[in-house]
Design an enzyme around this catalytic site. Structure first.
Site, short mmCIF file in Angstrom:
data_model
loop_
_atom_site.label_atom_id
_atom_site.label_comp_id
_atom_site.label_asym_id
_atom_site.label_seq_id
_atom_site.Cartn_x
_atom_site.Cartn_y
_atom_site.Cartn_z
N SER A 83 0.79 -1.23 0.00
CA SER A 83 0.00 0.00 0.00
C SER A 83 0.82 1.28 0.00
O SER A 83 0.25 2.37 -0.12
CB SER A 83 -0.96 0.01 1.18
OG SER A 83 -2.09 -0.82 0.92
N LYS A 86 0.23 3.49 -2.99
CA LYS A 86 -0.87 4.44 -3.07
C LYS A 86 -0.36 5.87 -3.29
O LYS A 86 -1.06 6.70 -3.88
CB LYS A 86 -1.72 4.39 -1.80
CG LYS A 86 -2.63 3.17 -1.67
CD LYS A 86 -3.50 3.27 -0.42
CE LYS A 86 -4.51 2.13 -0.35
NZ LYS A 86 -3.89 0.82 -0.11
N SER A 221 1.71 3.42 5.47
CA SER A 221 2.04 2.03 5.82
C SER A 221 1.77 1.12 4.62
O SER A 221 1.08 1.48 3.67
CB SER A 221 1.19 1.57 7.00
OG SER A 221 -0.19 1.61 6.66
#
EC number: 3.5.2.6
Length: 280
Positions: A83, A86, A221
């Site tokens: 992630s 992102k 994270s």
């Protein structure tokens, strides 16, 4: 004549004494930071010794790369970004008008992996909650051709997306090293990535975590659960009161059942010990 010799000897003695004192002074001042750095390194290492995981913590201030942890070789080893991608996904989507920072991504009513994801999100809210389906939708809007060309344009990781435009950062083949991660987020903090300044600012604001005094923490994270062994990330930067930016990347091996908060907490503890982001 004798007086001149005596004066010469006195001057020579004074000169030698001054040089010796200067040398001792230089020796003393040069050892102080070495001792301090050694103590700091020991304190940071103690944090990693408390956890039973292969891990590395990398920092970058625009000039120097520093590494801490139990497995420093991970700093140059490539892993799926999970992630943390992102950040790049949002930059690419906003730059190419595939979404706006205020757009509401509607929940389709189907249960998601986490119940907290079962609602509508903006890109910023989805960044904070790490809502995978929202960013998968954004990746599908971007499409494989544009996504591939954009990753090549910005030089992100190994620049490989494979055949699934909504899976490549979760399962591979996209990979990136912790050193590449810290340089990427450092450039974002400085507004030096090849995206419009307003786009970089929008994404930067999505990453805001907290403020301590005049120092601000921005981070994202990541947890790669679809690979074996699993990989955890906590990537970001601290903007200090004096304008200095220190980027960081925690990369560690993880397994099912691990504490979901460990990555952030360990990163905060390390940043505190390094004097980058102190606990108040």
């Amino acid at each position: 004549m004798k007086l001149l010799k005596i004066l010469s000897l006195v001057c020579l003695s004074i000169s030698i004494g001054a040089c010796a004192e200067h040398s001792m002074s230089r020796a003393k001042t040069s050892t102080i930071p070495q001792v301090n750095n050694s103590i700091i390194d020991q304190n940071v290492q103690a944090l990693f010794n408390e956890i039973s995981a292969d891990a590395v913590f990398v920092t970058y201030d625009g000039q120097n790369i520093k590494k801490y942890g139990t497995h420093l070789d991970r700093a140059k080893t490539a892993y799926i970004p999970a992630s943390t991608f992102k950040i790049a996904n949002a930059l690419i989507g906003l730059e190419n008008h595939k979404a706006t920072s205020t757009e509401i991504f509607k929940w389709d009513g189907k249960p998601r992996f986490f119940k907290a994801w079962d609602k509508d999100f903006t890109l910023g809210e989805a960044m904070q909650a790490s809502t995978v389906p929202v960013y998968q939708e954004l990746a599908r809007r971007i499409g494989p051709s544009l996504m591939q060309s954009e990753l090549q344009r910005i030089g992100y990781g190994n620049m490989q997306i494979g055949t699934e435009v909504d899976q490549f950062w979760l399962k591979g083949p996209l990979t990136i090293t912790p050193i590449q991660e810290v340089k990427f987020v450092y450039d974002l903090a400085q507004g030096q990535l090849p995206f419009k300044p307003e786009v970089q600012q929008q994404v930067k604001e999505m990453l805001y975590v907290e403020r301590r005094g005049e120092n601000r923490l921005y981070a994202k994270s990541g947890w790669g659960m679809a690979v074996d062994p699993q990989v955890g990330w906590y990537v970001g930067f601290v903007e200090k009161a004096d304008g200095q930016v220190v980027a960081f990347a925690l990369n560690m091996q993880m397994k099912a059942g691990d504490d979901i908060a460990l990555r952030k907490q360990l990163s905060l503890d390390v940043l505190d010990k390094l004097g980058v982001f102190h606990y108040l």
